[in-house]
Design a protein around this motif. Sequence first.
Motif, PDB file in Angstrom:
ATOM      1  N   ALA A   1       0.579  -1.434  -0.227  1.00 20.00           N
ATOM      2  CA  ALA A   1       0.045  -0.085   0.345  1.00 20.00           C
ATOM      3  C   ALA A   1       0.878   1.339   0.280  1.00 20.00           C
ATOM      4  CB  ALA A   1      -1.019  -0.219   1.095  1.00 20.00           C
ATOM      5  N   THR A   2       2.035   1.404   0.375  1.00 18.78           N
ATOM      6  CA  THR A   2       2.544   2.569   0.412  1.00 18.78           C
ATOM      7  C   THR A   2       2.797   2.446  -0.942  1.00 18.78           C
ATOM      8  OG1 THR A   2       4.567   0.799   1.495  1.00 18.78           O
ATOM      9  CG2 THR A   2       5.217   3.122   1.479  1.00 18.78           C
ATOM     10  N   THR A   3       3.455   1.879  -1.912  1.00 19.64           N
ATOM     11  CA  THR A   3       3.408   2.835  -3.599  1.00 19.64           C
ATOM     12  C   THR A   3       2.422   3.278  -4.028  1.00 19.64           C
ATOM     13  OG1 THR A   3       3.195   0.787  -3.994  1.00 19.64           O
ATOM     14  CG2 THR A   3       5.493   1.011  -3.548  1.00 19.64           C
ATOM     15  N   LYS A   4       0.899   3.215  -3.224  1.00 18.72           N
ATOM     16  CA  LYS A   4       0.005   3.859  -3.959  1.00 18.72           C
ATOM     17  C   LYS A   4      -0.433   4.924  -3.330  1.00 18.72           C
ATOM     18  CE  LYS A   4      -1.290  -0.888  -4.729  1.00 18.72           C
ATOM     19  NZ  LYS A   4       0.114  -1.344  -4.956  1.00 18.72           N
ATOM     20  N   LEU A   5      -0.919   6.104  -4.438  1.00 19.84           N
ATOM     21  CA  LEU A   5      -0.826   7.485  -4.182  1.00 19.84           C
ATOM     22  C   LEU A   5      -2.610   8.324  -3.845  1.00 19.84           C
ATOM     23  CD1 LEU A   5       2.147   8.904  -6.690  1.00 19.84           C
ATOM     24  CD2 LEU A   5       2.306   7.944  -4.597  1.00 19.84           C
ATOM     25  N   SER A   6      -2.536   8.709  -3.771  1.00 22.19           N
ATOM     26  CA  SER A   6      -3.655  10.125  -3.590  1.00 22.19           C
ATOM     27  C   SER A   6      -4.000  10.739  -4.677  1.00 22.19           C
ATOM     28  CB  SER A   6      -3.075  10.786  -2.471  1.00 22.19           C
ATOM     29  OG  SER A   6      -3.069  11.219  -2.427  1.00 22.19           O
ATOM     30  N   SER A   7      -4.977  10.349  -5.118  1.00 22.42           N
ATOM     31  CA  SER A   7      -5.369  11.110  -6.256  1.00 22.42           C
ATOM     32  C   SER A   7      -4.666  12.523  -7.090  1.00 22.42           C
ATOM     33  CB  SER A   7      -7.404  11.573  -6.647  1.00 22.42           C
ATOM     34  OG  SER A   7      -7.764  11.981  -5.610  1.00 22.42           O
ATOM     35  N   GLU A   8      -4.622  12.991  -5.201  1.00 20.33           N
ATOM     36  CA  GLU A   8      -3.615  14.259  -5.847  1.00 20.33           C
ATOM     37  C   GLU A   8      -2.216  14.626  -5.690  1.00 20.33           C
ATOM     38  OE1 GLU A   8      -5.425  13.607  -3.336  1.00 20.33           O
ATOM     39  OE2 GLU A   8      -7.173  14.859  -3.293  1.00 20.33           O
ATOM     40  N   ASP A   9      -1.957  13.342  -5.310  1.00 21.14           N
ATOM     41  CA  ASP A   9      -0.511  13.052  -5.383  1.00 21.14           C
ATOM     42  C   ASP A   9      -0.370  12.762  -6.923  1.00 21.14           C
ATOM     43  OD1 ASP A   9       0.678  13.299  -3.365  1.00 21.14           O
ATOM     44  OD2 ASP A   9       0.324  11.557  -2.538  1.00 21.14           O
ATOM     45  N   TYR A  10      -1.796  12.502  -7.413  1.00 17.45           N
ATOM     46  CA  TYR A  10      -1.448  12.108  -9.316  1.00 17.45           C
ATOM     47  C   TYR A  10      -1.165  13.427 -10.293  1.00 17.45           C
ATOM     48  CZ  TYR A  10      -1.870   6.192  -8.173  1.00 17.45           C
ATOM     49  OH  TYR A  10      -1.607   4.996  -8.009  1.00 17.45           O
ATOM     50  N   PHE A  11      -2.030  13.803  -9.634  1.00 17.55           N
ATOM     51  CA  PHE A  11      -2.266  15.117  -9.995  1.00 17.55           C
ATOM     52  C   PHE A  11      -1.417  16.242 -10.499  1.00 17.55           C
ATOM     53  CE2 PHE A  11      -4.737  18.831 -12.067  1.00 17.55           C
ATOM     54  CZ  PHE A  11      -5.594  18.004 -12.831  1.00 17.55           C
ATOM     55  N   ARG A  12      -0.889  16.163  -8.599  1.00 15.05           N
ATOM     56  CA  ARG A  12       0.292  17.317  -8.502  1.00 15.05           C
ATOM     57  C   ARG A  12       1.830  16.452  -9.776  1.00 15.05           C
ATOM     58  NH1 ARG A  12       4.806  16.499  -5.779  1.00 15.05           N
ATOM     59  NH2 ARG A  12       3.447  14.573  -4.951  1.00 15.05           N
ATOM     60  N   ARG A  13       1.995  15.300  -9.543  1.00 11.94           N
ATOM     61  CA  ARG A  13       3.190  14.975 -10.488  1.00 11.94           C
ATOM     62  C   ARG A  13       2.593  14.798 -12.220  1.00 11.94           C
ATOM     63  NH1 ARG A  13       5.289   9.269  -7.989  1.00 11.94           N
ATOM     64  NH2 ARG A  13       6.495   8.885  -9.766  1.00 11.94           N
ATOM     65  N   ALA A  14       1.722  14.631 -12.122  1.00 10.87           N
ATOM     66  CA  ALA A  14       0.898  14.915 -13.695  1.00 10.87           C
ATOM     67  C   ALA A  14       1.173  15.986 -14.330  1.00 10.87           C
ATOM     68  CB  ALA A  14      -0.525  14.461 -13.639  1.00 10.87           C
ATOM     69  N   LYS A  15       0.598  16.960 -13.227  1.00  6.98           N
ATOM     70  CA  LYS A  15       0.863  18.712 -13.260  1.00  6.98           C
ATOM     71  C   LYS A  15       2.921  19.405 -13.623  1.00  6.98           C
ATOM     72  CE  LYS A  15      -2.936  21.342 -12.135  1.00  6.98           C
ATOM     73  NZ  LYS A  15      -3.085  22.613 -11.097  1.00  6.98           N
ATOM     74  N   GLU A  16       2.493  18.901 -12.593  1.00  4.97           N
ATOM     75  CA  GLU A  16       4.285  18.389 -13.154  1.00  4.97           C
ATOM     76  C   GLU A  16       5.399  18.455 -14.181  1.00  4.97           C
ATOM     77  OE1 GLU A  16       5.948  16.634  -9.218  1.00  4.97           O
ATOM     78  OE2 GLU A  16       5.670  17.907  -8.039  1.00  4.97           O
TER      79      GLU A  16
END
Lengths: 366, 269, 141
Positions: free
Chosen positions: A288-303
Amino acid sequence: MTATESIKIEKPPKGASIPAKKGIKKAILGIFKKALETESLDALIIPVKVPETESYAWVLLKDTALLENADPLPPVMTIQGGKVLSDLTKHGKINKNIAAVLRPCETRAAVELFKLKQLHFENISLISIDCPGAIPLSEYLAEPEKSEKSFGNVLDKWDGDDSVREICKTCYRFSLPTLTNAPASDLHIGLSGNTKDDVVLIPVTSKGEKILEKLDLKPESSLQKWETKIKEIKKIKSQRRKEFNHDFKTNISGPEKFTAVFDGCINCHNCQSVCPICYCQQCYFDSATTKLSSEDYFRRAKERGALRFPLDTMLFHLGRMSHMALSCVSCGACEDGLPHVHFRISGLQPRRRADPASIQLYPGNK
Amino acid sequence: MSDVLKIKKPVEEGITEFLKYLLEKNKVNGKFSQLLPKYWEAAKNSEVLPSLRPTCTACEHFVPALADIIVSVAGNKNLTEECSLHLNTSKGEELAQGAPGNKTTEKLNDRELSKLKELRQKEREKLFASVKDKNLGLAGMVKTFAPCLSCHGCRQVCPICFCTLCDFDSKTQEDKPSHYESELQQKGGARIPSGTLYFHTGRMIHMAVSCVNCGMCSDVCPVDIPVATLFSMVGESLQKLFDYLPGKDLEEPAPCETFIENEFAGLGE
Amino acid sequence: MEKAYTPQIIGFLCNWCSYTGADLAGVSRLQIPSSIRVIRLMCSGRIDPLFVTKAIFKGSDGVMMMGCHPGDCHYQKGNYYTRRRYKTIKTVLEVLHLDAERIVLSWVSASEGVKYARVTKEFSNKITGLGPNPLKKEIFL
C-alpha cells in the motif's frame, strides 16, 4: 558446522566415470534409479515432463516410474530450482534424505536463499550438472521438438550456443562453481570434455562422497580432460561476457537509452515473482506504501505535463536491482517470465554488482 | 438519442484533437502522441479480426454503456470523414462545452452494432468450443496448466484482483516440509510449487463473476495458457446464475456482497 | 488384504445450528458415518470458498457445508452468503468439468439430529459410490 553439514574436499582429484553408450540422460537417470532403489536416497528433486505435454515441472519423487519422464538437464529452465528448494524447506528441514538435481545457477540461487534464511539444507544434497545454457522458454513452448533438437546440438558441441538464451551465451559459471574456491554443490556431474561415451560424477563434499560410496561407485577416473575443456569454454564465454558488457553499456548508457529498455513494462512484476532471490512475501512495490492519493497523481502529472500509468515502473526495476542484484545469479528466469513484451533485463542485473573477482565473493559461493 | 459533437476530421485526428483540448482545459500540458495506428486501422473496419486477442474477438460488450463520452467507432460508416463523440451523460456534456465541432442529435447505429454483436457471439461459441475439447476435466486441466510458472502474473494484471496481498501469496498457502513428506508417502511424488490448479480454480471462484473478459491475463502469461478464455467461460456461467453483468450498473451490488432471500429455494433441505 | 474403501469427508459446520444438531445426533445415539471429519466454524458464512476448494484439491473425497436454515442464521444473514458461495463453487467446478458432485450444502438446525444423521449417511453413501477423489493420486496438480 557448515550449511550443509558437509565438509568440502579441497580439490576433487578424481571422479567416477559412468558409461553413457545410450546417451548421457539415460546414464544419469540410471544412477538415480539405482540410488532410489537401494534407498541411498529417499527422494529426488528433478524436472519431469508432465504426461502428454511438452512442459517440464519440478517433482519431488521416490517412485522410480516417474523417472521415465524425468530429465536431469531439460532444454528449458521453467521455475528456478533454487526457488523450488526454498518452497520445500522454507518452514523447516525436511526429514528425508533428498538430492536435488540443479543447473549451476540454480545451486547458487539455493545457496543465496540459504543465506537469506529462506531454505534449510539439512538432509539435502545438491547435485549440479554442467550446463550449456537453456533455450528461451517461449521459443521452446512454440516449437518444442525443434528446440529439443537444437538443445541436443548445443549439448553435443558445447559451442553451438546460438539457440540458448542471451544470458546463457555469456555465462562463464556453467560448470562446478569453482574448482579452487568453496563449492556450491555436493556432487557434480561433468559432461563437457568427455566424449559422448561417458559422464563423470565428481564428489565435491563429504556428502557427495557418501552418495558415491552408497552407490558403490569409486572416483578413480582422472578429471584432467574435463578440466581442460571447462577452462577452454570458460575462456570463450568470459570473453563473450566482456564484449557483451561493453556493448550493453554503450547501448543503455544515458537516461534516454536506459528508459527505452523498460518502455514495454506493464508492471506485471513477473520478473520479481519468478526471481529466485526475490523472496519477500509481500514486495514493497506491491504494498500500500506505493499507492498514491489522487491529489498526488494530479500533482505529479502537472509537474511533468503528463503521467504514465502504471506509475514508477523504472523505480520498481531500479529498486529491485538495488535490493537484489547483489545476489543475482544470472539465471535469466526474469526474462523467461516476461510476457511477450521482450525487453532485456537479465543482462542488466550483473552490471549492478561489484566485480566478483575483486571482492573474492560472488553469489552462490558457500 | 443524445447530443453529438461532430469534428470534421478523420476519427483518429479528431479524437486526438479532442483529447488535446481536454488536456489543455485541465492545464495538463503534455505531449499527446497518437498511439497504435494499427489498432485504429483494425477498429475502423468494425469486423471480427482474427489478430485481436481471443477474448476481444469474442467480446459482445463493445459499446461502453456507462461512459461519459462514447467515441463512435464500431459500425460507423463515416469514420474517415468525421469523429463523432456521443455525449452520453451530463458529465460528458459538461466536458464538451465549448469544444470545437458541431453539435447534432443522433443515435448510435443499432443495426450495425447488433450485426457485429452477432458475429462476435459466433466467435465466442467457437472460442469456447476450442477449450471445451481439450482443456477441461481433470486431465485437460492438468495439461492446460502444465507449463504454469506460478508467476501469478495473471492475478497481478487482473483489474478485478485488487487485494494488496493475495491469499495465494500469503503464508496460509505455503506448505510445510511435512506436507511434502506425506505427499511422497501417498503419491510417490509431488509437484513443486504445489497448488497450481488450486490457485487458478480458487481465483476463478473468487473473481470470475466480475470478470470483464478484458484478456489481460492471457496477454501477460509467459507460457501462453488460455487463462482469459477459461475465465470468460466460467464468468459467463456465474453471471447467468446471478443474472449479472459486470460493469453495467454502478448501483448494482456485486453478487458476492448481496443476496435475495428466497433465491435457490429448496437448496440444502 | 485390501482395506474396504472408506471415504474421507470434511464437514464445515456452523456453531449455532449444525454443530449443535450433530451433537444432538450423538447424544441421541444415532449412527453417524465415520467418514465425516467435522470442522466447526462460528457461522457457515465463514466458509471461504477456498476452504472447500483446498479440501477437494488436497484429496478429500467430499465436502459438506452445513449451516442454519435460511432465516435462522445466528448472525441474521451469514447463510444467505454461504448459499451464493456454494452455488459459485459448484458452477465453477461444473464448467471446468471437475467433480462438482463431491460438494454438498445442507441446512441442519440445532434440533435436527435426525436430519444430520440422514444427510451425512446419504452423502457418505453417494461418495462411496463415486469412489476416491481422483485428485488424491494426481501429482501434477
